[in-house]
Scaffold this motif. Structure first.
Motif, PDB file in Angstrom:
ATOM      1  N   UNK A 272      20.925  30.190  46.184  1.00  0.00           N
ATOM      2  CA  UNK A 272      20.780  31.641  46.373  1.00  0.00           C
ATOM      3  C   UNK A 272      21.318  32.081  47.735  1.00  0.00           C
ATOM      4  N   UNK A 273      21.147  31.221  48.739  1.00  0.00           N
ATOM      5  CA  UNK A 273      21.641  31.569  50.076  1.00  0.00           C
ATOM      6  C   UNK A 273      23.129  31.839  50.076  1.00  0.00           C
ATOM      7  N   UNK A 274      23.870  31.055  49.304  1.00  0.00           N
ATOM      8  CA  UNK A 274      25.324  31.250  49.237  1.00  0.00           C
ATOM      9  C   UNK A 274      25.646  32.602  48.624  1.00  0.00           C
ATOM     10  N   UNK A 275      24.897  32.937  47.557  1.00  0.00           N
ATOM     11  CA  UNK A 275      25.148  34.207  46.887  1.00  0.00           C
ATOM     12  C   UNK A 275      24.850  35.350  47.845  1.00  0.00           C
ATOM     13  N   UNK A 276      23.713  35.231  48.555  1.00  0.00           N
ATOM     14  CA  UNK A 276      23.326  36.273  49.504  1.00  0.00           C
ATOM     15  C   UNK A 276      24.412  36.434  50.569  1.00  0.00           C
ATOM     16  N   UNK A 277      24.902  35.298  51.072  1.00  0.00           N
ATOM     17  CA  UNK A 277      25.956  35.363  52.097  1.00  0.00           C
ATOM     18  C   UNK A 277      27.201  36.042  51.535  1.00  0.00           C
ATOM     19  N   UNK A 278      27.542  35.728  50.282  1.00  0.00           N
ATOM     20  CA  UNK A 278      28.727  36.326  49.668  1.00  0.00           C
ATOM     21  C   UNK A 278      28.543  37.828  49.491  1.00  0.00           C
ATOM     22  N   UNK A 279      27.330  38.240  49.115  1.00  0.00           N
ATOM     23  CA  UNK A 279      27.063  39.684  48.942  1.00  0.00           C
ATOM     24  C   UNK A 279      27.209  40.377  50.293  1.00  0.00           C
ATOM     25  N   UNK A 280      26.653  39.743  51.334  1.00  0.00           N
ATOM     26  CA  UNK A 280      26.730  40.358  52.662  1.00  0.00           C
ATOM     27  C   UNK A 280      28.189  40.469  53.107  1.00  0.00           C
ATOM     28  N   UNK A 281      28.974  39.406  52.841  1.00  0.00           N
ATOM     29  CA  UNK A 281      30.384  39.420  53.258  1.00  0.00           C
ATOM     30  C   UNK A 281      31.162  40.451  52.459  1.00  0.00           C
ATOM     31  N   UNK A 282      30.794  40.612  51.163  1.00  0.00           N
ATOM     32  CA  UNK A 282      31.400  41.669  50.355  1.00  0.00           C
ATOM     33  C   UNK A 282      32.892  41.532  50.160  1.00  0.00           C
ATOM     34  N   UNK A 283      33.385  40.333  49.931  1.00  0.00           N
ATOM     35  CA  UNK A 283      34.823  40.163  49.658  1.00  0.00           C
ATOM     36  C   UNK A 283      35.010  39.534  48.284  1.00  0.00           C
ATOM     37  N   UNK A 284      34.758  40.286  47.207  1.00  0.00           N
ATOM     38  CA  UNK A 284      34.916  39.690  45.878  1.00  0.00           C
ATOM     39  C   UNK A 284      36.385  39.466  45.552  1.00  0.00           C
ATOM     40  N   UNK A 285      36.633  38.520  44.674  1.00  0.00           N
ATOM     41  CA  UNK A 285      38.011  38.374  44.166  1.00  0.00           C
ATOM     42  C   UNK A 285      38.329  39.599  43.334  1.00  0.00           C
ATOM     43  N   UNK A 286      39.602  39.934  43.259  1.00  0.00           N
ATOM     44  CA  UNK A 286      39.970  41.055  42.412  1.00  0.00           C
ATOM     45  C   UNK A 286      39.833  40.614  40.951  1.00  0.00           C
ATOM     46  N   UNK A 287      39.247  41.471  40.117  1.00  0.00           N
ATOM     47  CA  UNK A 287      39.104  41.091  38.700  1.00  0.00           C
ATOM     48  C   UNK A 287      40.413  40.668  38.050  1.00  0.00           C
ATOM     49  N   UNK A 288      41.535  41.295  38.414  1.00  0.00           N
ATOM     50  CA  UNK A 288      42.802  40.897  37.765  1.00  0.00           C
ATOM     51  C   UNK A 288      43.215  39.485  38.158  1.00  0.00           C
ATOM     52  N   UNK A 289      42.654  38.999  39.265  1.00  0.00           N
ATOM     53  CA  UNK A 289      42.936  37.603  39.609  1.00  0.00           C
ATOM     54  C   UNK A 289      42.223  36.678  38.638  1.00  0.00           C
ATOM     55  N   UNK A 290      41.058  37.130  38.167  1.00  0.00           N
ATOM     56  CA  UNK A 290      40.277  36.314  37.240  1.00  0.00           C
ATOM     57  C   UNK A 290      40.838  36.461  35.829  1.00  0.00           C
ATOM     58  N   UNK A 291      41.072  37.702  35.440  1.00  0.00           N
ATOM     59  CA  UNK A 291      41.604  37.963  34.105  1.00  0.00           C
ATOM     60  C   UNK A 291      42.715  39.006  34.231  1.00  0.00           C
ATOM     61  N   UNK A 292      43.953  38.597  34.032  1.00  0.00           N
ATOM     62  CA  UNK A 292      45.074  39.518  34.270  1.00  0.00           C
ATOM     63  C   UNK A 292      45.094  40.718  33.336  1.00  0.00           C
ATOM     64  N   UNK A 293      44.278  40.697  32.263  1.00  0.00           N
ATOM     65  CA  UNK A 293      44.325  41.827  31.334  1.00  0.00           C
ATOM     66  C   UNK A 293      43.524  43.025  31.823  1.00  0.00           C
ATOM     67  N   UNK A 294      42.691  42.819  32.837  1.00  0.00           N
ATOM     68  CA  UNK A 294      41.815  43.906  33.295  1.00  0.00           C
ATOM     69  C   UNK A 294      42.659  45.088  33.775  1.00  0.00           C
ATOM     70  N   UNK A 295      42.440  46.286  33.213  1.00  0.00           N
ATOM     71  CA  UNK A 295      43.226  47.456  33.677  1.00  0.00           C
ATOM     72  C   UNK A 295      42.893  47.771  35.135  1.00  0.00           C
ATOM     73  N   UNK A 296      43.943  48.075  35.882  1.00  0.00           N
ATOM     74  CA  UNK A 296      43.752  48.306  37.320  1.00  0.00           C
ATOM     75  C   UNK A 296      42.783  49.440  37.613  1.00  0.00           C
ATOM     76  N   UNK A 297      42.842  50.595  36.903  1.00  0.00           N
ATOM     77  CA  UNK A 297      41.906  51.669  37.248  1.00  0.00           C
ATOM     78  C   UNK A 297      40.448  51.237  37.104  1.00  0.00           C
ATOM     79  N   UNK A 298      40.165  50.432  36.072  1.00  0.00           N
ATOM     80  CA  UNK A 298      38.782  50.001  35.876  1.00  0.00           C
ATOM     81  C   UNK A 298      38.376  49.047  36.993  1.00  0.00           C
ATOM     82  N   UNK A 299      39.295  48.192  37.382  1.00  0.00           N
ATOM     83  CA  UNK A 299      39.025  47.297  38.498  1.00  0.00           C
ATOM     84  C   UNK A 299      38.697  48.108  39.752  1.00  0.00           C
TER      85      UNK A 299
END
Lengths: 768, 196
Positions: A272-299
């Motif tokens: 959980x500590x890692x997740x908390x640290x990630x939330x605090x840092x707030x740098x998620x991967x872009x959804x299109x990096x995970x799934x290229x089909x994700x429409x950019x506006x929704x991302x």
């Protein structure tokens, strides 16, 4: 060793017996007389029993873990357990009195503490308030039984998290827009969910979302810290000192939407500590990096909703719903999450390093490196900074800057009406027209800046900064402060409309004001204006030193000398600011210093003054028939200036920082013109020896050719432009306009040069 | 089987009554085995051309459409029924594959109310993971002779009675029993070879 088939025969006999009777045959019977077979056969039999069990029994997944005791409620019959939430188990019950099937949420026995009980009460009250179909309805609250039970509507459907991946992106957007709408309704009633997650959103058979578990909601905005479910907890919920409001729900919904779009949660970790640290840092991967089909506006919508800073998020669930609706209507969405800039920044940095590497390896030329760096810097630039430099033009920006422009233009007209035509009298009217707007703009700008509306605040500040000096000038005049009469000697404006002192005080106030604003907002727009106002201040001060007199006398060298101190002042200030990490302030100052340097030395060179100061003269070299005796001194000084510009530009390029690049580029561009223009002028005067126009042409062509050595496009273009000018001068001097031979000579020369080019290209090719 | 039998019976009853939760759990429970069956039925050659998960999806969607036609509510009956639907699907597609690959998710018309369940089925059929043991078993069955593999599929997967198997294979019931014993023995040996 026995034949395998022998062993297999005996195994087959065992299997046959097992299949018929379901019993295992004793191995001794099977292996009668062949005790050596017992062991291998025993191994085979074990294998067979495993295989047989696998074939017979894996037809179904293992049964779910034993469910805890179902609720014991009078008048209800437990049908089955539906699942377990964070706060309690959910069962499917039949209401025997009303003959309907309902869901019942039972607090887990091990967590049946008073806090849980209160949560239950709150959920029951909160949900009872809603008549919104999108919230799962509460039928009954039973605190009398142990553990307490909430009887509620049974939603026959699926959890959003389970169904999401198989939906169209448009459907996903519609569902989340519905959830936004429901949340907006709840927020309007002062209720926040505080535990939004995919398992708390059910989809019914019509794919309509239904919200569950308002268990943590409460009207008290201070509650909700360290609650909720990872990773759907907003950063501010992790920090007990920060206030929490409805935007925490927007955040959670953003995370839900993110996960819905690309199938994985934005923040994950083993602990959980890692997740908390990630939330605090707030740098998620872009959804299109995970799934290229994700429409950019929704991302963009998901990322904007889950901005780390609440002020950068959608300010309400309603806003988010509107943006989603824009996507569904096929209109462009408004979201422009900061994650883009951050993601771009981290990607740009290694490229910029690579550019330096390429330049070091001589793969690219220095000017190419500079241009690439400039392009990357452009990418890195904030989009709300300065409308000319911003990457994306938005209507809001255009309107803001247009408004500021009109405001300043209007105040200029007002100033003219007052000072030139005397159409305004008194202090109050100017105060109402200019003073009040100034105060208002700055107050609003200040407020907006604190609310993180950067772009709007800067536009307001800029407009205000435009009003300030004009208002002060009118104010001073109307109040009779530092007024001078018309015709007073030593004043910049002889009509008495504005006195030197008034100008100095006004520009000083404006410079300080703009400088402070620039430092505060860190924007190039305001630092550029500040640089310009400081120049005006210098001119106003020079007014006391006789600026007007020198202008009237055409002593431009004196004017230049008055302004000369500003060059080192700008340079030093820029240097200090750059060292202090304020590159956005030092860049306009460097450019200002470069422009002033050019202006000053060129003005000093006029009329041979520079050589006069230095006590040298080339007049002896000049032909006797030239009417202007100092012409040669002037032109030589100007040519030497070109050399000076080149030297400074090279020094800046080699030794200077990246911030100085623009100034260096500017000087490089000016250099060839500074060198060639005096010669062109010399050729043009006609009084001069005829040879000069030929010399001019030769030098222009030489510079164009020599641009190869320095790899400076500016040199090449300057050479071409000047050689064209030289050709015209030649034709003019010799009156060759009616001579086809002149034109034919040029065509022949062109063909010859082309042929040379061809030969060179062939040689390069064969060499390559 | 005995453990789950009663629950399956209950689930089938509820599923027929239209409970999405029951349908979901029922399918979730049976899909892995159905997938294994489909893969084996396809064999190596066809598997190169047909996507077994497409077929699983299509079979589940079809069965969901015709759930009311399911007779009985016993575990075995459901399994045999599902596998029969899958077999039909395979046959259809085997005839078809040379012309074009069909998208299993498109050709089953569904009304709005069923869309959610259909979506869940689609999602589920892509989620199933065959564990290592099941994969080994599948490979071992694949290595068997055609006759051995067929009888195992018919008896152990489709759970047909010996009478029906005998009719299908054109042998006596006794011969089929003997064949199954031989096939199981061969499978056991194949599995042993697989481990050593």
């Amino acid at each position: 060793m026995t034949r395998p088939s022998d062993l297999e025969d005996r195994l087959a006999a065992f299997v046959d017996h097992h299949l018929r009777t379901g019993e295992t045959m004793p191995l001794n019977t099977l292996c009668e007389g062949r005790t050596d077979l017992v062991e291998p056969l025993a191994a085979l039999v074990r294998q067979y029993l495993r295989v047989s069990a696998a074939l017979d029994c894996d037809r179904a997944a293992p049964p779910p873990e034993a469910a805890p005791a179902p609720p014991a409620l009078d008048g209800f019959r437990t049908i089955e357990r539906l699942g377990g939430g964070g706060a309690g188990e959910v069962y499917k019950l039949e209401d025997l009195r009303l003959g309907r099937v309902v869901a019942a949420k039972v607090l887990r026995r091990d967590r049946a503490l008073s806090a849980g009980f209160e949560d239950f009460l709150r959920e029951a009250r909160a949900l009872a308030l809603f008549k919104d179909r999108r919230f799962v309805q509460i039928h009954e609250f039973r605190p009398d039984v142990d553990p307490p039970v909430i009887v509620m509507e049974l939603v026959e459907g699926f959890e959003l998290g389970k169904l999401g991946p198989s939906l169209e992106f448009g459907q996903r957007a519609r569902i989340v827009a519905e959830v936004c709408g429901a949340l907006a309704h709840a927020h309007a009633l002062g209720l926040q969910h505080r535990d939004l997650k995919p398992s708390n959103v059910m989809l019914d058979a019509q794919l309509e979302p239904r919200l569950l578990d308002f268990g943590l909601s409460g009207a008290d905005s201070s509650r909700g810290h360290l609650r909720g479910t990872l990773p759907y907890v907003a950063p501010e919920q992790l920090d007990p000192d920060r206030p929490i409001d409805a935007r925490a729900d927007v955040y959670a919904l953003g995370v839900v939407f993110y996960e819905l779009l690309c199938g994985v949660p934005p923040f994950a970790g083993h602990e959980p500590g890692e997740v908390v640290a990630a939330i605090r840092a707030g740098r998620p991967r872009l959804p299109v990096e995970v799934d290229p089909r994700v429409p950019e506006p929704l991302q963009a919508i998901a990322l904007k909703a889950m901005e780390r800073d609440p002020v950068a998020r959608y300010q309400s669930a309603r806003e988010m719903a509107e943006d989603l609706q824009r996507f569904l209507d096929g209109r462009p969405v408004l979201a422009r999450p900061t994650a883009y800039a951050a993601a771009l920044g981290t990607r740009v940095a290694p490229h910029v390093e690579q550019i330096a590497e390429w330049a070091r390896l001589k793969l690219i030329y220095p000017y190419e490196a500079a241009r690439l760096r400039g392009a990357y810097r452009q990418l890195d630039r904030r989009e709300d900074d300065w409308i000319v430099e911003s990457r994306v033009l938005s209507y809001s920006q255009i309107a803001l800057y247009l408004g500021a422009f009109f405001l300043v233009a209007g105040s200029l007209f007002y100033f003219a009406a007052d000072r030139v035509y005397g159409a305004v009298e008194g202090v109050w009217r100017p105060f109402l027209v200019l003073g009040l707007p100034f105060l208002g703009l700055n107050l609003v700008g200040h407020f907006l800046y604190r609310r993180e509306h950067q772009a709007v605040a800067v536009a307001f500040y800029l407009a205000g900064a435009g009003l300030l000096p004009l208002f002060l000038l009118i104010l001073f005049h109307e109040a009779g402060l530092w007024r001078v009469d018309a015709g007073t000697a030593g004043q910049l404006f002889l009509d008495g409309s504005v006195s030197n002192r008034q100008l100095q005080l006004t520009t000083f106030a404006a410079a300080v004001w703009c400088g402070w604003l620039a430092l505060r907002t860190r924007t190039v727009a305001l630092s550029t204006v500040c640089t310009f106002v400081v120049l005006l201040l210098a001119l106003a001060i020079a007014g006391d030193l006789g600026l007007r007199h020198w202008i009237d006398e055409d002593r431009w060298d004196r004017v230049a000398l008055l302004l000369a101190p500003l060059v080192p002042v700008y340079g030093a200030a820029a240097w200090r600011l750059e060292r202090g990490g304020r590159a956005w302030f030092s860049r306009p100052l460097y450019v200002g210093a470069a422009v002033l340097l050019v202006a000053v030395v060129e003005l000093v060179a006029l009329d041979g003054r520079l050589f006069g100061y230095l006590g040298i003269s080339l007049r002896a070299l000049q032909a006797s028939g030239v009417s202007n005796p100092s012409l040669i001194d002037t032109l030589t000084a100007m040519t030497l200036n070109g050399v000076l510009f080149y030297t400074v530009a090279s020094a800046l390029e080699r030794r200077g920082s990246e911030v100085m690049e623009v100034a260096s580029w500017l000087l490089f561009t000016i250099t060839p013109f500074a060198v060639l223009e005096p010669l062109g002028y010399l050729g043009e005067t006609g009084e001069y020896a005829r040879g000069f126009d030929w010399f001019y042409l030769a030098l222009a062509v030489t510079i164009a050719v020599l641009s190869h050595a320095r790899q400076r496009k500016a040199f090449y273009y300057a050479g071409l432009i000047n050689s064209a000018w030289a050709l015209w001068l030649l034709a003019d001097h010799y009156q060759w306009f009616d001579r086809p031979a002149w034109a034919i000579t040029l065509v022949a020369a062109g063909l010859a040069v082309l042929a040379t080019g061809f030969a060179l290209a062939r040689r390069e090719r064969s060499a390559g | 089987m005995a453990v789950n039998g009663n629950e399956t019976t209950g689930l089938i009853r509820e599923a027929k009554a239209g409970s999405p939760a029951a349908i979901e759990r029922l399918y979730e429970r049976h899909a892995p085995r159905l997938l294994a069956f489909i893969r084996l039925r396809l064999g190596r050659t066809l598997r190169a051309h047909l996507e077994s998960r497409d077929i699983l999806q299509a079979a589940l969607l079809r069965s969901f459409e015709r759930l009311s036609q399911l007779e009985g509510n016993q575990e075995g009956e459901l399994m045999a029924w599902l596998m029969r639907i899958a077999e039909n699907e395979i046959r259809d597609r085997a005839d078809y594959y040379q012309r074009q690959r069909r998208d299993a998710t498109r050709d089953v018309p569904l009304d709005e109310a069923h869309a959610a369940i259909a979506a869940e089925i689609r999602s589920m059929s892509s989620r199933i993971v065959l564990d290592e043991e099941a994969a080994r078993l599948e490979r071992a069955i694949e290595r068997l002779s055609d006759a051995h593999r067929e009888i195992i599929l018919l008896r152990k997967f489709e759970e047909l009675g010996y009478r029906e198997i005998a009719a299908r294979l054109g042998r006596s019931e006794d011969a089929c029993r003997m064949l199954l014993a031989r096939a199981m023995a061969a499978l056991t040996v194949a599995m042993t070879e697989g481990t050593t």
